[in-house]
Design a protein around this motif. Structure first.
Motif, PDB file in Angstrom:
ATOM      1  N   TYR A 197       0.821  -1.215   0.000  1.00 31.05           N
ATOM      2  CA  TYR A 197       0.000   0.000   0.000  1.00 31.05           C
ATOM      3  C   TYR A 197       0.856   1.268   0.000  1.00 31.05           C
ATOM      4  CZ  TYR A 197      -4.447  -2.410   0.865  1.00 31.05           C
ATOM      5  OH  TYR A 197      -5.573  -3.190   0.741  1.00 31.05           O
ATOM      6  N   SER A 198       2.009   1.221   0.661  1.00 30.51           N
ATOM      7  CA  SER A 198       2.842   2.427   0.758  1.00 30.51           C
ATOM      8  C   SER A 198       3.584   2.736  -0.532  1.00 30.51           C
ATOM      9  CB  SER A 198       3.846   2.278   1.907  1.00 30.51           C
ATOM     10  OG  SER A 198       4.728   1.199   1.663  1.00 30.51           O
ATOM     11  N   GLY A 199       3.666   1.768  -1.445  1.00 26.72           N
ATOM     12  CA  GLY A 199       4.306   2.010  -2.736  1.00 26.72           C
ATOM     13  C   GLY A 199       5.799   2.249  -2.652  1.00 26.72           C
ATOM     14  N   VAL A 200       6.479   1.638  -1.679  1.00 26.59           N
ATOM     15  CA  VAL A 200       7.911   1.837  -1.507  1.00 26.59           C
ATOM     16  C   VAL A 200       8.667   1.218  -2.680  1.00 26.59           C
ATOM     17  CG1 VAL A 200       9.903   1.372  -0.033  1.00 26.59           C
ATOM     18  CG2 VAL A 200       7.685   1.850   0.986  1.00 26.59           C
ATOM     19  N   CYS A 201       9.584   1.986  -3.270  1.00 25.11           N
ATOM     20  CA  CYS A 201      10.406   1.488  -4.376  1.00 25.11           C
ATOM     21  C   CYS A 201      11.774   2.170  -4.325  1.00 25.11           C
ATOM     22  CB  CYS A 201       9.723   1.721  -5.713  1.00 25.11           C
ATOM     23  SG  CYS A 201       9.468   3.456  -6.111  1.00 25.11           S
ATOM     24  N   GLY A 202      12.568   1.982  -5.342  1.00 20.56           N
ATOM     25  CA  GLY A 202      13.934   2.479  -5.338  1.00 20.56           C
ATOM     26  C   GLY A 202      14.077   3.960  -5.597  1.00 20.56           C
ATOM     27  N   PHE A 203      12.980   4.672  -5.824  1.00 21.12           N
ATOM     28  CA  PHE A 203      13.042   6.110  -6.099  1.00 21.12           C
ATOM     29  C   PHE A 203      12.104   6.844  -5.158  1.00 21.12           C
ATOM     30  CE2 PHE A 203      14.002   3.800  -9.960  1.00 21.12           C
ATOM     31  CZ  PHE A 203      15.200   4.376 -10.355  1.00 21.12           C
ATOM     32  N   GLY A 204      12.458   8.051  -4.806  1.00 20.74           N
ATOM     33  CA  GLY A 204      11.617   8.858  -3.934  1.00 20.74           C
ATOM     34  C   GLY A 204      12.077   8.787  -2.494  1.00 20.74           C
ATOM     35  N   SER A 205      11.381   9.539  -1.647  1.00 17.50           N
ATOM     36  CA  SER A 205      11.676   9.558  -0.217  1.00 17.50           C
ATOM     37  C   SER A 205      10.402   9.185   0.541  1.00 17.50           C
ATOM     38  CB  SER A 205      12.170  10.943   0.225  1.00 17.50           C
ATOM     39  OG  SER A 205      11.206  11.939  -0.089  1.00 17.50           O
ATOM     40  N   TYR A 206      10.579   8.479   1.644  1.00 16.50           N
ATOM     41  CA  TYR A 206       9.450   7.904   2.370  1.00 16.50           C
ATOM     42  C   TYR A 206       9.577   8.219   3.847  1.00 16.50           C
ATOM     43  CZ  TYR A 206       9.360   5.492  -2.052  1.00 16.50           C
ATOM     44  OH  TYR A 206       9.343   5.227  -3.399  1.00 16.50           O
ATOM     45  N   LEU A 207       8.424   8.399   4.490  1.00 11.43           N
ATOM     46  CA  LEU A 207       8.373   8.768   5.896  1.00 11.43           C
ATOM     47  C   LEU A 207       7.713   7.647   6.688  1.00 11.43           C
ATOM     48  CD1 LEU A 207       8.740  10.817   8.185  1.00 11.43           C
ATOM     49  CD2 LEU A 207       6.568  11.872   7.492  1.00 11.43           C
ATOM     50  N   LEU A 208       8.378   7.246   7.769  1.00 16.53           N
ATOM     51  CA  LEU A 208       7.868   6.182   8.637  1.00 16.53           C
ATOM     52  C   LEU A 208       7.904   6.652  10.080  1.00 16.53           C
ATOM     53  CD1 LEU A 208       7.179   3.203   9.495  1.00 16.53           C
ATOM     54  CD2 LEU A 208       9.658   2.775   9.451  1.00 16.53           C
ATOM     55  N   TYR A 209       6.795   6.442  10.797  1.00 24.38           N
ATOM     56  CA  TYR A 209       6.784   6.603  12.246  1.00 24.38           C
ATOM     57  C   TYR A 209       6.316   5.288  12.846  1.00 24.38           C
ATOM     58  CZ  TYR A 209       5.472   7.706  16.999  1.00 24.38           C
ATOM     59  OH  TYR A 209       5.382   7.679  18.359  1.00 24.38           O
ATOM     60  N   GLU A 210       7.082   4.764  13.784  1.00 27.32           N
ATOM     61  CA  GLU A 210       6.673   3.535  14.466  1.00 27.32           C
ATOM     62  C   GLU A 210       7.064   3.602  15.927  1.00 27.32           C
ATOM     63  OE1 GLU A 210       8.927   0.728  15.281  1.00 27.32           O
ATOM     64  OE2 GLU A 210      10.761   1.743  14.638  1.00 27.32           O
ATOM     65  N   SER A 211       6.225   3.008  16.773  1.00 28.63           N
ATOM     66  CA  SER A 211       6.415   3.088  18.221  1.00 28.63           C
ATOM     67  C   SER A 211       7.290   1.970  18.769  1.00 28.63           C
ATOM     68  CB  SER A 211       5.042   3.034  18.922  1.00 28.63           C
ATOM     69  OG  SER A 211       4.235   4.097  18.493  1.00 28.63           O
ATOM     70  N   GLY A 212       7.786   1.102  17.916  1.00 35.79           N
ATOM     71  CA  GLY A 212       8.646   0.016  18.389  1.00 35.79           C
ATOM     72  C   GLY A 212       8.253  -1.317  17.794  1.00 35.79           C
ATOM     73  N   THR A 213       8.993  -1.751  16.765  1.00 35.64           N
ATOM     74  CA  THR A 213       8.731  -3.056  16.136  1.00 35.64           C
ATOM     75  C   THR A 213      10.036  -3.846  15.995  1.00 35.64           C
ATOM     76  OG1 THR A 213       8.974  -2.108  13.905  1.00 35.64           O
ATOM     77  CG2 THR A 213       6.750  -2.184  14.833  1.00 35.64           C
ATOM     78  N   ASN A 214      10.986  -3.613  16.910  1.00 32.37           N
ATOM     79  CA  ASN A 214      12.282  -4.300  16.848  1.00 32.37           C
ATOM     80  C   ASN A 214      13.037  -4.002  15.554  1.00 32.37           C
ATOM     81  OD1 ASN A 214      12.894  -5.541  19.236  1.00 32.37           O
ATOM     82  ND2 ASN A 214      12.623  -7.614  18.503  1.00 32.37           N
ATOM     83  N   GLY A 215      12.720  -2.870  14.949  1.00 32.77           N
ATOM     84  CA  GLY A 215      13.367  -2.502  13.692  1.00 32.77           C
ATOM     85  C   GLY A 215      12.791  -3.200  12.478  1.00 32.77           C
ATOM     86  N   LEU A 216      11.649  -3.894  12.645  1.00 34.29           N
ATOM     87  CA  LEU A 216      11.092  -4.683  11.545  1.00 34.29           C
ATOM     88  C   LEU A 216      10.576  -3.807  10.405  1.00 34.29           C
ATOM     89  CD1 LEU A 216      10.363  -7.534  10.563  1.00 34.29           C
ATOM     90  CD2 LEU A 216       8.171  -7.272  11.717  1.00 34.29           C
ATOM     91  N   LEU A 217       9.808  -2.764  10.738  1.00 34.15           N
ATOM     92  CA  LEU A 217       9.246  -1.911   9.687  1.00 34.15           C
ATOM     93  C   LEU A 217      10.325  -1.130   8.928  1.00 34.15           C
ATOM     94  CD1 LEU A 217       5.865  -0.479  11.032  1.00 34.15           C
ATOM     95  CD2 LEU A 217       6.254  -1.869   9.008  1.00 34.15           C
ATOM     96  N   PRO A 218      11.259  -0.444   9.600  1.00 32.69           N
ATOM     97  CA  PRO A 218      12.308   0.228   8.812  1.00 32.69           C
ATOM     98  C   PRO A 218      13.146  -0.748   8.000  1.00 32.69           C
ATOM     99  CG  PRO A 218      12.785   0.337  11.173  1.00 32.69           C
ATOM    100  CD  PRO A 218      11.390  -0.139  11.036  1.00 32.69           C
TER     101      PRO A 218
END
Length: 437
Positions: A197-218
């Motif tokens: 859904y976030s459309g993450v790919c090799g181009f562009g810049s992306y913003l993530l906020y997470e409260s603690g997932t052991n570094g899984l999401l980043p």
């Protein structure tokens, strides 16, 4: 490409049949514990990932919960990994199990005899062979029942472990099985939907906020961005330091790691709005109260400024700069780098918060370009329902959908395909949409 080899400092995945464990191979003295088995890992150095090792008993120590066995690991060949049925030469089986009575008398060997066998025999196949020979009902069982019996014994006496390189899929399974709360209950299917859904790919810049997932999401987002690309990730978190275990376990190239900027949410927002006016010091600034934040902002609010931001009770981590001389600290440099990307705005926003997401979302939405995806993950649907209504009322996001995932896993075997008996329940909720100008 050649298969990478195991080096000191690597995170490795130790797999024994279906059980997997994430372990850091920090030094030659490092050991790993699998139940009552302790493994010495020094023989793994410079061996290729995917190799299988045999557990060779070195020492047995008595313990409160039974004997604790210490093993050395020896690299083994594929011929040693043949199936137990093939090794034992089992060919006969019964038509059905109707005449088999589970009265506890089918096995002629006593527990003490089995323990003695375990100490004397070097291989699990020899132990299982003795168990089969002394079983009164084994050859009367059906072929399926025999295989189930052998798998149960293999699980107990299995002497091989495979060393695998960590991947996102493996780490999700390990973290979710060990303690799902440490990754906010994010299951592998939910993680794949967040990335999609976030459309993450090799181009562009992306913003993530997470409260603690052991570094899984980043780790998952940076892995999707890929190496040798132009994509960047700003990883915001509420604490002093970010959780990065999964990110470190992936062992990404340094160039790729440097394109992930981890910053404290409240500190970087202050840098973004007041960076040109505030004075830098060697001491990280404390988080202002709501009143102080409102007074520091201009009287005429701009479109990019949030109306209210929850104050944090934590301070950014004190950290020395790399060269040891006087100058900006590392967290300050990271804040400036992230603020520059925030001024250029982002191509998508992913938010996974244990807190109520509305205020955080309100603060971060102005940093996203128009017609870009927004993904909010939460474990409580009521909070996301309130956020849904807030976004509907403001008209800043369109195409809103609130969904939950339901996953059923199946055992796929010849003539025995059926759902797994134990399955996980709900894996959180997703609120998705697209920004409007």
């Amino acid at each position: 490409m050649s298969t990478p080899s195991i080096q000191l400092g690597d995170y490795i995945v130790i797999q024994r049949q279906k059980y997997t464990k994430l372990q850091k191979f920090g030094s030659l003295d490092t050991t790993a514990t699998l139940g009552k088995e302790t493994l010495e890992l020094k023989s793994l150095l410079d061996q290729p990932y995917g190799s299988t090792f045999k557990m060779c008993v070195k020492e047995t120590k008595p313990g409160k919960r039974g004997a604790q066995r210490q093993h050395a690991l020896e690299l083994c060949s594929e011929t040693e990994l043949r199936s137990t049925r093939e090794l034992l030469g089992i060919s006969s089986s019964g038509a059905d199990n109707r005449d088999i009575c589970d009265d506890g008398e089918a096995q002629a060997l006593k527990p003490s005899d089995i323990e003695q066998l375990r100490e004397e025999c070097n291989g699990s196949s020899k132990i299982i062979e003795k168990l089969v020979e002394n079983s009164k009902t084994f050859h009367a069982r059906t072929e399926y029942s025999q295989e189930k019996y052998l798998r149960k014994k293999e699980k107990k006496y299995f002497e091989f472990v495979q060393i695998r390189q960590p991947t996102i899929r493996l780490m999700v399974d390990i973290f979710y099985r060990q303690d799902a709360e440490k990754i906010m209950g994010i299951r592998v299917d939910t993680l794949s939907q967040i990335i999609s859904y976030s459309g993450v790919c090799g181009f562009g810049s992306y913003l993530l906020y997470e409260s603690g997932t052991n570094g899984l999401l980043p780790a998952a987002m940076l892995n999707s961005i890929g190496a040798g690309t132009e994509g960047t990730l700003v990883h915001m978190h509420p604490g002093n330091v970010p959780q990065k275990q999964a990110l470190l376990a992936l062992k990404l190239p340094l160039e790729q790691q440097q394109r992930c900027v981890s910053v404290n949410l409240y500190s970087v927002l202050r840098e973004f709005y007041q960076g040109g006016e505030s004075k830098e010091s060697d001491v990280p600034p404390t988080e202002p109260s709501e009143v102080e934040t409102q007074e520091a902002q201009p009287e005429t609010p701009t479109e990019e400024q949030p109306e209210s931001i929850e104050p944090s009770t934590k301070k950014p981590k004190l950290d020395d700069n790399q060269n040891g001389s006087k100058g900006p600290l590392r967290w300050q440099l990271e804040n400036k780098k992230a603020a520059a990307l925030m001024h250029a705005k982002f191509d998508s926003l992913v938010l996974a918060a244990k807190e109520h997401p509305t205020n955080i979302l309100e603060a971060l939405l102005p940093l996203v370009k128009p017609s870009r995806p927004v993904v909010v993950f939460g474990t409580c649907k009521e909070l996301l329902q309130e956020t849904y209504m807030e976004l509907k009322a403001t008209g800043k996001v369109t195409g809103l959908h609130l969904t939950s995932n339901w996953l059923r896993t199946y055992q796929i075997l010849p003539n025995r395909t059926h759902p797994e008996v134990n399955m996980s329940g709900n894996s959180g909720y997703l609120l998705t949409g697209y920004t409007l100008k």
